[in-house]
Structures are given as structure tokens and as C-alpha cells.
Scaffold this active site. Structure first.
Site, PDB file in Angstrom:
ATOM      1  N   GLY A   1      -2.236 -17.441  -6.742  1.00  0.00           N
ATOM      2  CA  GLY A   1      -0.860 -17.296  -6.291  1.00  0.00           C
ATOM      3  C   GLY A   1      -0.430 -18.288  -5.239  1.00  0.00           C
TER       4      GLY A   1
ATOM      5  CB  SER B   1      -5.012 -18.655 -10.123  1.00  0.00           C
ATOM      6  OG  SER B   1      -3.949 -19.319 -10.785  1.00  0.00           O
TER       7      SER B   1
ATOM      8  CG  HIS C   1      -4.821 -18.491 -15.180  1.00  0.00           C
ATOM      9  ND1 HIS C   1      -3.776 -17.594 -15.297  1.00  0.00           N
ATOM     10  CD2 HIS C   1      -4.759 -18.998 -13.927  1.00  0.00           C
ATOM     11  CE1 HIS C   1      -3.109 -17.554 -14.144  1.00  0.00           C
ATOM     12  NE2 HIS C   1      -3.685 -18.398 -13.300  1.00  0.00           N
TER      13      HIS C   1
ATOM     14  CG  ASP D   1      -2.691 -16.230 -18.251  1.00  0.00           C
ATOM     15  OD1 ASP D   1      -3.186 -17.143 -18.937  1.00  0.00           O
ATOM     16  OD2 ASP D   1      -3.045 -15.993 -17.086  1.00  0.00           O
TER      17      ASP D   1
ATOM     18  CG  ASN E   1       1.177 -20.691  -8.507  1.00  0.00           C
ATOM     19  OD1 ASN E   1       1.191 -20.333  -9.677  1.00  0.00           O
ATOM     20  ND2 ASN E   1       0.119 -20.528  -7.731  1.00  0.00           N
TER      21      ASN E   1
END
Length: 227
Positions: free
Chosen positions: A90, A53, A204, A201, A118
Site C-alpha cells: 500500500g 507490495s 501482483h 488481482d 500506487n
């Protein structure tokens, strides 16, 4: 009278023929322009950003993600490269390993590998992350032996413990050295942990954060493009 009609008929046929010929000429010219444009595009070398992402530009417009900003820098210098954003939100190193062969169906001149974040956030075993990254690198070398490979270094918060965090960080420079490939020391340098440069969040980058990320990438990538 009949002679006059014949003359007019012949004249109409002549004008119609001229019009059709001119139309065909224009169509041919347009087709040639398309072919020439396609040829110019095919002559451009390809930089493929393969990541998660962070590469995809989660929460932003496509032209605000750092690969698009890299394209802007390339165009400003009139370099013959086209950027392809193959980021997928993801994505882990395992899913990236399964996807990379399909992505490499096109010819790639520079392959920027941005995966691992991730894995770290999910606490995936470090050896698995290392092995998957190595397999991706091996696949690129096999399918595009002449491609320049750039590995984006990554770090994670200390949630998983000091030892895991430290060993995770070391995976990237160690792989870069072992494979003799270029390394972006830390993709999110100057962005990670700074609230105003990250979305809600906290992970990002914002538009301004992506600009800094693009600068981090460009610092490593530019020497590989300008020689």
C-alpha cells in the site's frame, strides 16, 4: 579415616574446579563464536529494497519475493552483500517519503527505490509523485552519500488516459538521468498483463512472475555489484 575424608574432599574440590574451568572455557568459546559470527555479518554490505507490495511479495512467502531471489543470486556468486526487504504493501511515494529516514538509520550501500505504482493507480498528480521520489533520492544521498541508488521504472494501464499514462512512465527515466542514478527500465517487464504470471488481482506477480521480476532487477543491479 579422617585423613581419607580430607583427601576425598580435596579431590572433589579439584575435580569441581576443573569442571567449572572447562565450562567457563566452553562458554567463552561459544561467546567468541557469536561475536565472530556477528562481526562477519556486520562486514557484509547492505542492499535495501524500499518499495510497496511488489517488493514485499504480496500474497507469497517472504522467500518467494524478488528481493529474496536476488539474495540467492548474490550468495551463489559468493558476493559480500546482504539484502534487506523494506517493502510495505500500500505504500505511496508520499508515505515512503515519510518512512525513508527511519529506514536509513542503518548503513546502506545500495538503495533500490521501487515506488510509484500506487500513485499511478490512484491518479495522484504526476508532479506530486515526481517531487516525492526526488525527495526520497535526496534523503538517501544526504544520509548515505556513498550509496548506489537504483530506481525501478514503472508503467500503469491506460485507465487514467493516454497523456497521464505516458507522462507517468517518463517520470522514472527522467529522474534517473537528472540524478545520475541506475534505472531498471520497467520492473514488471515480461510480467505485467500476462494472466498466468499474476495472482487473481491481475496486479501482483505469482511465484513464477517474481522470478522474472528478479531477472529484470538483476540485469541492472549485477554490474553495480561486480566491478
Amino acid at each position: 579415616m579422617r585423613s581419607l575424608l580430607i583427601v576425598w574432599s580435596l579431590l572433589l574440590v579439584f575435580l569441581s574446579s576443573c569442571g567449572n574451568a572447562e565450562k567457563k572455557k566452553e562458554e567463552k568459546s561459544g561467546e567468541e563464536n557469536v561475536i565472530e559470527e556477528k562481526a562477519r555479518e556486520e562486514d557484509r554490505r547492505v542492499i535495501l529494497f524500499f518499495g510497496n507490495s511488489l517488493t514485499a511479495g504480496y500474497g507469497l512467502e517472504p522467500d518467494e519475493a524478488f528481493p529474496a531471489l536476488i539474495q540467492n543470486k548474490i550468495d551463489s556468486l559468493d558476493l559480500n552483500y546482504e539484502v534487506v526487504n523494506a517493502g510495505l504493501s500500500g505504500e505511496t511515494t508520499a508515505s515512503g517519503k515519510n518512512r525513508v529516514e527511519w529506514v536509513l538509520n542503518q548503513e546502506v550501500d545500495v538503495f533500490v527505490l521501487e515506488l510509484g505504482a500506487n500513485d499511478g493507480l490512484r491518479g495522484i498528480p504526476l508532479e506530486e509523485t515526481r517531487r516525492n521520489l526526488q525527495e526520497i533520492i535526496d534523503t538517501v544521498k544526504e544520509k548515505n552519500p556513498e550509496a548506489e541508488i537504483v530506481l525501478a521504472g514503472m508503467q500503469i494501464p491506460p485507465n487514467m488516459g493516454t497523456e497521464y499514462t505516458s507522462e507517468f512512465r517518463n517520470i522514472f527515466p527522467e529522474l534517473a538521468k537528472e540524478n545520475d542514478i541506475l534505472l531498471i527500465p520497467f520492473l514488471l517487464e515480461g510480467v505485467a498483463g500476462i494472466p498466468e504470471l499474476n495472482q487473481g488481482d491481475g496486479i501482483h506477480p505469482t511465484v513464477e512472475g517474481q522470478k522474472i521480476v528478479a531477472g529484470n532487477v538483476w540485469e541492472t543491479l549485477k554490474p553495480a555489484l561486480i566491478r
